[in-house]
Each structure stands twice: as structure tokens, then as C-alpha cells.
Design an enzyme around this catalytic site. Structure first.
Site, PDB file in Angstrom:
ATOM      1  N   ARG A  52     -10.903  77.572 -78.773  1.00 56.85           N
ATOM      2  CA  ARG A  52     -11.828  76.627 -78.142  1.00 56.85           C
ATOM      3  C   ARG A  52     -12.458  77.243 -76.887  1.00 56.85           C
ATOM      4  NH1 ARG A  52      -9.536  70.781 -76.693  1.00 56.85           N
ATOM      5  NH2 ARG A  52      -8.595  71.930 -74.973  1.00 56.85           N
ATOM      6  N   LYS A 151     -15.783  72.736 -73.006  1.00 63.28           N
ATOM      7  CA  LYS A 151     -14.853  72.342 -71.943  1.00 63.28           C
ATOM      8  C   LYS A 151     -15.260  73.116 -70.688  1.00 63.28           C
ATOM      9  CE  LYS A 151      -9.907  71.508 -71.339  1.00 63.28           C
ATOM     10  NZ  LYS A 151      -9.979  70.138 -70.848  1.00 63.28           N
ATOM     11  N   GLU A 184     -14.707  59.117 -75.726  1.00 67.25           N
ATOM     12  CA  GLU A 184     -13.350  59.558 -75.381  1.00 67.25           C
ATOM     13  C   GLU A 184     -12.966  58.941 -74.047  1.00 67.25           C
ATOM     14  OE1 GLU A 184     -13.255  63.820 -74.746  1.00 67.25           O
ATOM     15  OE2 GLU A 184     -15.210  63.802 -73.785  1.00 67.25           O
TER      16      GLU A 184
HETATM   17  N1  PXG Z   1     -11.290  64.979 -73.609  1.00 70.73           N
HETATM   18  C1  PXG Z   1     -11.516  65.580 -72.432  1.00 70.73           C
HETATM   19  C2  PXG Z   1     -12.769  65.324 -71.704  1.00 70.73           C
HETATM   20  C3  PXG Z   1     -10.558  66.438 -71.897  1.00 70.73           C
HETATM   21  O1  PXG Z   1     -10.777  67.038 -70.713  1.00 70.73           O
HETATM   22  C4  PXG Z   1      -9.151  65.993 -73.813  1.00 70.73           C
HETATM   23  C5  PXG Z   1     -10.154  65.174 -74.296  1.00 70.73           C
HETATM   24  C6  PXG Z   1      -7.923  66.207 -74.641  1.00 70.73           C
HETATM   25  O2  PXG Z   1      -7.905  67.509 -75.190  1.00 70.73           O
HETATM   26  P1  PXG Z   1      -6.567  68.318 -75.426  1.00 70.73           P
HETATM   27  O3  PXG Z   1      -7.006  69.601 -76.020  1.00 70.73           O
HETATM   28  O4  PXG Z   1      -5.916  68.511 -74.082  1.00 70.73           O
HETATM   29  O5  PXG Z   1      -5.728  67.506 -76.337  1.00 70.73           O
HETATM   30  C7  PXG Z   1      -9.339  66.646 -72.589  1.00 70.73           C
HETATM   31  C8  PXG Z   1      -8.292  67.529 -72.025  1.00 70.73           C
HETATM   32  C9  PXG Z   1      -6.461  68.120 -66.204  1.00 70.73           C
HETATM   33  C10 PXG Z   1      -6.403  68.354 -67.658  1.00 70.73           C
HETATM   34  O6  PXG Z   1      -5.956  68.951 -65.466  1.00 70.73           O
HETATM   35  C11 PXG Z   1      -7.392  67.851 -68.478  1.00 70.73           C
HETATM   36  C12 PXG Z   1      -7.325  68.076 -69.843  1.00 70.73           C
HETATM   37  C13 PXG Z   1      -6.285  68.798 -70.370  1.00 70.73           C
HETATM   38  C14 PXG Z   1      -5.299  69.305 -69.531  1.00 70.73           C
HETATM   39  C15 PXG Z   1      -5.369  69.064 -68.161  1.00 70.73           C
HETATM   40  O7  PXG Z   1      -6.988  67.092 -65.780  1.00 70.73           O
HETATM   41  N2  PXG Z   1      -8.309  67.565 -70.623  1.00 70.73           N
END
Ligand code: PXG
Length: 288
Positions: A52, A151, A184
Site C-alpha cells: 500500500r 495514505k 469511513e
Molecule cells: N481509514 C483511514 C483514513 C486510516 O487512516 C484506516 C482507515 C484503517 O486502515 P488499516 O490499514 O490501519 O486497517 C486508517 C488507518 C494513527 C494511525 O496514528 C492511523 C491509522 C493507522 C494506524 C495509526 O492515527 N489509520
């Protein structure tokens, strides 16, 4: 204990892990990142996160100074150097040092750093009782503006929705896309359960293709549950039997109230509990 940080080519002491004020990652939010969990010293779904990251970078024309294999090895080395058992990795690629002005091509070389640290866990009672959320008025980025699948280091869209949540004394907000469908949460993907069918919006609805989402979809199928990806409206969230969020930080967490409407019985539902339990067994290597 001071950490060892991977900075560009190798590990340095935390005190020496500094980046320039001219880095466009900071000046313009021009860069990409991954947040990754470590369970029992094993990096969770590293291949999916690396893939990703490279896709996000490709989408914004950001060259990464390492191959996926080299980056994978660098992540593993950083985890080992910091003796992380259960923890959290932040892997960041910035556009690098350039001149003032938003032209990214003034940046000669992208920057890269990896932090492997302990994780700040949510209090356990939050998972037991479930959380309350609100619908954000801030619309998720239009896919033709900044595609939510990237991301990127620019999280202001999500942060504005998070502020709405915190102003309402709840920890999370649900974001809708420009057509009014569920996209989301601010850092998590959205699921509902209706008549034992597990539903989540398709990625095209404007969410990140979450790694946790992918794992949970697979685990649900393996449990024999019917799983569908379809557009969800705010009404669907209000009248679902169960509602939960998935993400690297929150893992699998039940939602019991949205916009003052009680979901189902008001308690974390049985399918959510089952998937949460299966998720942990899988994450800790107790189930393949
Ligand atoms: N949507 C968004 C906008 C995200 O930022 C997810 C969905 C979930 O994706 P994953 O791959 O983690 O299942 C995310 C993930 C943080 C932090 O420090 C944010 C995320 C992941 C880890 C830490 O705020 N976002």
C-alpha cells in the site's frame, strides 16, 4: 529508553533523528505513510502495508529510495533494535528537502524514517462497552481531489471530522462521501451487521483500503458469515443490528450509538465479539 530510529540509510539515536524544516513533508504534507502493528515481536501484515505504501507513493509520483524488499528488511531491523514485543510502527516517506514553493521536483531526494515504539492502548472498557460516534458534517475528500486510497501525510480532512467528534464528546466520527454514502471513520473502516450479513462500503465509496478491513473480511468469510461490500447510507448505520470499526489502532471495536441512536440492543453484538476474538487469535499467530 531512547529509541533507535531508522533515518534514510540506517539506524540512528532518537536524539539524532531530525529532519529539515525545508522538507516538503512538513511544509506541504507532501508524503505518504503507514501505521503498522507489532504483535509478540511479529510485524502484522507487513507485506500488505509495504504494498500500500508503494501504491500511495506511485499515485503521487514520489520515488522511494529503497526496494520493497529493502524496506521490509529495514522495518524488521528497526523492530529488533528497539526490542518491540507489542507495539506500533510509523513508516514515513516524505518528498524531501526542497525550496519554498510547492514544486515537488525541487526536492532532490525523498526522505524516509521508521519509528518502532510501544503502543498507546485504548482502555479495555471501551472495547467491552463499545463506543459512541457521530456523523461528521465534513465530507470525505472527493476521489478526484485527493483519493482516499492514498495514505498521504495530509490528514486535515480527517482531522476536521475528528474535531467534530471530540467537540461532541465522542471518540470517533463517521465520514460520508460527496454522494452521501458512508466512506469511513477518521482512521478506521466501517462495518455493519444486518440479519447476520456483514456489510462494509466498497473502497470506491471513498475509504482507505484498510489492512485490518481485509483481514476481518477474510476471517468473517472463514466463519461462514455472508460478507458483502455495498454502499451504506446513514440510515443503514442507524438501523443495523451491529456496527463496528476496524483499523490498525482500534483493531476491531464495537459502536453502540451514533447521532444519539442506539444500535441494536445497545451492547456490543455477538458477530462483532466473534470477529474481534478471531482477529486477536490471527494477529497473535494462534490461527492462520
Ligand atoms: N481509514 C483511514 C483514513 C486510516 O487512516 C484506516 C482507515 C484503517 O486502515 P488499516 O490499514 O490501519 O486497517 C486508517 C488507518 C494513527 C494511525 O496514528 C492511523 C491509522 C493507522 C494506524 C495509526 O492515527 N489509520
Amino acid at each position: 529508553m531512547a529509541l533507535k530510529i531508522w533515518l534514510d540509510m540506517g539506524l540512528v539515536d532518537e536524539k539524532d533523528a531530525k529532519i529539515s524544516v525545508f522538507d516538503h513533508g512538513l511544509l506541504y504534507g507532501d508524503g505518504v505513510f503507514e501505521g503498522i502493528r507489532v504483535y509478540d515481536g511479529r510485524v502484522f501484515e507487513l507485506e500488505a502495508h509495504i504494498r500500500r505504501l508503494f501504491e500511495s507513493a506511485r499515485a503521487i509520483r514520489l520515488p522511494i529510495s529503497m526496494t520493497p524488499e529493502e524496506l521490509t528488511a529495514a522495518v524488521e531491523e528497526t523492530v529488533k533494535a528497539n526490542k518491540v514485543g507489542d507495539g506500533y510502527i510509523r513508516l514515513v516517506v516524505t518528498r524531501g528537502v526542497g525550496t519554498l514553493g510547492l514544486n515537488p521536483f525541487t526536492c532532490q531526494k525523498s526522505g524516509l524514517f521508521i519509528i518502532a515504539d510501544k503502543i498507546q492502548l485504548y482502555p479495555p472498557e471501551l472495547y467491552e462497552k463499545g463506543i459512541k460516534v457521530i456523523s461528521a458534517t465534513t465530507v470525505r475528500n472527493h476521489p478526484l481531489a485527493l483519493p482516499p486510497q492514498v495514505k498521504s501525510l495530509n490528514y486535515l480532512n480527517n482531522i476536521l471530522a475528528k474535531i467534530e467528534a471530540l467537540d461532541s464528546d465522542v471518540p470517533e466520527a463517521i465520514m460520508y462521501n460527496h454522494e452521501g454514502y458512508v466512506a469511513e471513520a477518521t482512521g478506521d473502516n466501517v462495518f455493519i451487521v444486518k440479519n447476520r450479513v456483514v456489510c462494509t462500503p466498497p473502497v470506491e465509496a471513498g475509504g482507505l483500503e484498510g489492512v485490518t478491513r481485509g483481514v476481518v473480511l477474510r476471517l468473517a468469510q472463514r466463519e461462514g458469515l455472508e460478507v458483502i461490500e455495498k454502499n451504506l447510507t446513514r440510515h443503514d448505520l442507524y438501523v443495523g443490528d451491529e456496527f463496528f470499526l476496524t483499523g490498525t489502532a482500534a483493531e476491531v471495536i464495537g459502536v453502540v450509538q451514533i447521532d444519539g441512536r442506539i444500535i441494536g440492543t445497545g451492547a456490543v453484538g455477538p458477530v462483532t465479539r466473534l470477529l474481534r476474538e478471531k482477529f486477536f487469535r490471527y494477529a497473535r499467530g494462534k490461527e492462520q
